[in-house]
Design an enzyme around this catalytic site. Sequence first.
Site, PDB file in Angstrom:
ATOM      1  N   LEU A 170     118.715  61.841  32.044  1.00  0.00           N
ATOM      2  CA  LEU A 170     117.522  62.258  32.581  1.00  0.00           C
ATOM      3  C   LEU A 170     116.250  61.444  32.655  1.00  0.00           C
ATOM      4  O   LEU A 170     116.224  60.769  31.521  1.00  0.00           O
ATOM      5  CB  LEU A 170     117.301  63.775  31.897  1.00  0.00           C
ATOM      6  CG  LEU A 170     118.366  64.798  32.223  1.00  0.00           C
ATOM      7  CD1 LEU A 170     117.892  65.985  31.417  1.00  0.00           C
ATOM      8  CD2 LEU A 170     118.546  65.071  33.765  1.00  0.00           C
ATOM      9  N   CYS A 171     115.093  61.656  33.207  1.00  0.00           N
ATOM     10  CA  CYS A 171     113.908  61.033  33.365  1.00  0.00           C
ATOM     11  C   CYS A 171     113.402  61.352  31.920  1.00  0.00           C
ATOM     12  O   CYS A 171     113.305  62.446  31.204  1.00  0.00           O
ATOM     13  CB  CYS A 171     112.954  61.658  34.254  1.00  0.00           C
ATOM     14  SG  CYS A 171     111.316  60.902  34.089  1.00  0.00           S
ATOM     15  N   PRO A 172     112.830  60.211  31.246  1.00  0.00           N
ATOM     16  CA  PRO A 172     112.396  59.072  31.826  1.00  0.00           C
ATOM     17  C   PRO A 172     113.642  58.155  31.290  1.00  0.00           C
ATOM     18  O   PRO A 172     113.248  56.726  31.717  1.00  0.00           O
ATOM     19  CB  PRO A 172     111.277  58.448  31.094  1.00  0.00           C
ATOM     20  CG  PRO A 172     111.444  59.259  29.479  1.00  0.00           C
ATOM     21  CD  PRO A 172     112.304  60.449  29.880  1.00  0.00           C
TER      22      PRO A 172
END
Lengths: 81, 69, 271
Positions: free
Chosen positions: A16-18
């Site tokens: 997932l981000c980041p």
Amino acid sequence: MSAIKANSYVDITDVLCPITFVKAKVAIEELEDGQILEIKMNGGEPLNNVPRSLKDEGHKVVQVEDHGNGTYTVFVKKGDL
Amino acid sequence: MKIIVNGNEVVLDKEVVVKELLDKQKVSMQQYVTVQVYDDIISRDDFEKIALKEGDSVEFLYFMGGGAQ
Amino acid sequence: MSFTNDQLERYSRHIILKEVGVKGQKKLLKSKVLIIGTGGLGAPAAMFLAAAGVGTIGLVDSDNVELSNLQRQIIHLTKDVGKPKVVSGQETINEMNPDVNVVTYQEWVSSANIIGIIKDQDYDFIIDGTDNFPAKFLINDACVLTEKPFSHAGIIRFHGQTMTYVPGQGPCYRCIFKNPPPPDAVPTCKQAGVLGVMGGIIGTIQATEAIKYVLGIGELLTGQLLTYDALDMDFRKIKLPLVKDCPVCGESAKIKELIDYEGAVCELKQN
């Protein structure tokens, strides 16, 4: 299939981000200028943000392939920073 | 006459030497203050000799210990 | 050296920064910073450098943690009272970031040991977090003589100041303050008091300078004294001149050996 020959490949569909961008950035920093990184990513947020962030760092998105199942392959040419 | 002391404007009615400015600004323990006028650090021996001119930029630099204890 | 997934996640906010990136984070992990004094300045500096992934952190302090330290020396906890500060600091860092190797020196710096401590790990950057002038002049002279960059700082009451010395790139501490004041002439924190956050602000600026030096980015506080007044919330940068006849870093420097100055009476136990 793509005619582009990538020098390296990274799959960021499982993070997932980041960390998506971080993994892509780590992979591209290991290449030489002008070489190509092939990145497999999910649609939506990663597809919206990761290529843009790479462009902001001076790299060039050369091609995007839609696999039709929510995942994409993005080819990025390493720029001269 | 106006001069700048530690970034603040100070108005003086007459020309002063460094020592007089230190007194005027109520600087205590003057023997431990470093005085810088523009790019020069003034020797303490010259505090009574060096006169300040209109518009001079003066910095009083203080010893500052502290940190560990 | 390649990053583990945990490292990618831990340092992701750094790696994302264009000015840091993968290469910069690797530089940080390989870097070595010596922090002299694990108190008001050294505690926050050590914690942020540890969090940033500075690979080797040296801690120098001979003291034990006292209850009166805890108002500002945030690396030490209530349970650490009575423990050597370097041990308490090491434990906090180890719990925070397993990537950091902490080297402890439970001693006061003096002319007899400081060069050996600096050379022990060939530190890249030194942080002066000491509270007394004999130590501050000793650190300055040792860094000039061994050609090591360092960050000077002092805090008292609501005031703080800091400057960075890089060999050949600007004045040293002695260029500005020729000699230490006589013992007891200038008040220390113990006598005058200090707002606890002052060390946090100034020590964190020292850590910032160390990180910038290691990464080779930005402008350091070389040739500049940053002063901070917390009551007026006023930061000022004073441009400092290079003093050609500085007794230690000048063209014909007279000081070739380290000097042990006499400390203030209330600090005698340190010397």
